[in-house]
Design a protein around this motif. Structure first.
Motif, PDB file in Angstrom:
ATOM      1  N   LEU A 184       3.460   3.493  -6.179  1.00 13.16           N
ATOM      2  CA  LEU A 184       3.388   3.961  -4.800  1.00 13.16           C
ATOM      3  C   LEU A 184       3.576   2.756  -3.890  1.00 13.16           C
ATOM      4  N   THR A 185       4.360   2.917  -2.836  1.00 13.30           N
ATOM      5  CA  THR A 185       4.535   1.855  -1.854  1.00 13.30           C
ATOM      6  C   THR A 185       4.071   2.377  -0.506  1.00 13.30           C
ATOM      7  N   VAL A 186       3.159   1.628   0.127  1.00 15.78           N
ATOM      8  CA  VAL A 186       2.588   2.029   1.403  1.00 15.78           C
ATOM      9  C   VAL A 186       2.779   0.891   2.400  1.00 15.78           C
ATOM     10  N   GLU A 187       3.301   1.205   3.571  1.00 20.31           N
ATOM     11  CA  GLU A 187       3.384   0.242   4.676  1.00 20.31           C
ATOM     12  C   GLU A 187       2.196   0.517   5.592  1.00 20.31           C
ATOM     13  N   THR A 188       1.271  -0.408   5.655  1.00 23.51           N
ATOM     14  CA  THR A 188       0.063  -0.206   6.455  1.00 23.51           C
ATOM     15  C   THR A 188      -0.071  -1.295   7.510  1.00 23.51           C
ATOM     16  N   ASP A 189      -0.796  -0.968   8.571  1.00 18.56           N
ATOM     17  CA  ASP A 189      -1.050  -1.941   9.635  1.00 18.56           C
ATOM     18  C   ASP A 189      -2.287  -2.790   9.329  1.00 18.56           C
ATOM     19  N   ASP A 190      -2.991  -2.487   8.231  1.00 22.57           N
ATOM     20  CA  ASP A 190      -4.183  -3.244   7.852  1.00 22.57           C
ATOM     21  C   ASP A 190      -3.787  -4.641   7.370  1.00 22.57           C
ATOM     22  N   SER A 191      -4.709  -5.572   7.490  1.00 24.79           N
ATOM     23  CA  SER A 191      -4.479  -6.933   7.009  1.00 24.79           C
ATOM     24  C   SER A 191      -4.620  -6.981   5.491  1.00 24.79           C
ATOM     25  N   ALA A 192      -4.135  -8.057   4.896  1.00 24.36           N
ATOM     26  CA  ALA A 192      -4.259  -8.228   3.444  1.00 24.36           C
ATOM     27  C   ALA A 192      -5.725  -8.267   3.039  1.00 24.36           C
ATOM     28  N   ASP A 194      -1.017   4.789   6.233  1.00 24.49           N
ATOM     29  CA  ASP A 194       0.226   4.098   6.564  1.00 24.49           C
ATOM     30  C   ASP A 194       0.438   4.060   8.070  1.00 24.49           C
ATOM     31  N   GLY A 195       1.528   3.456   8.489  1.00 23.22           N
ATOM     32  CA  GLY A 195       1.830   3.278   9.905  1.00 23.22           C
ATOM     33  C   GLY A 195       2.027   4.574  10.664  1.00 23.22           C
ATOM     34  N   LYS A 196       2.295   5.679   9.965  1.00 20.67           N
ATOM     35  CA  LYS A 196       2.503   6.976  10.610  1.00 20.67           C
ATOM     36  C   LYS A 196       1.264   7.864  10.538  1.00 20.67           C
TER      37      LYS A 196
END
Length: 72
Positions: A14-22, A43-45
């Motif tokens: 699974l690949t997730v683009e998130t606005d959270d920090s590492a 995720d960002g949406k």
């Protein structure tokens, strides 16, 4: 932040683009594993990805590199 999650017995990650920090993602993974609960990322949406902690194979936390077109 790009997060790749390997799930046991699943052929694809699974690949997730998130606005959270590492650091926030790492803490969420550690908390989920410690409590034998679920890992939840947004995720960002605004979509949620929920994975049972006992099914995690690996979690790769990376910055995600944008392509550099026309740069010398």
């Amino acid at each position: 932040m790009e997060v790749k999650i390997g799930v046991q017995h699943a052929p694809r990650e699974l690949t997730v683009e998130t606005d959270d920090s590492a650091d926030a993602v790492e803490k969420a993974v550690a908390d989920a594993v410690a409590s034998s609960g679920v890992l939840t990322l947004v995720d960002g949406k605004g979509r949620r990805v929920v994975v049972p902690a006992d099914r995690l194979a690996y979690v790769e936390i990376g910055g995600g590199v944008a392509g550099q077109v026309g740069v010398r």
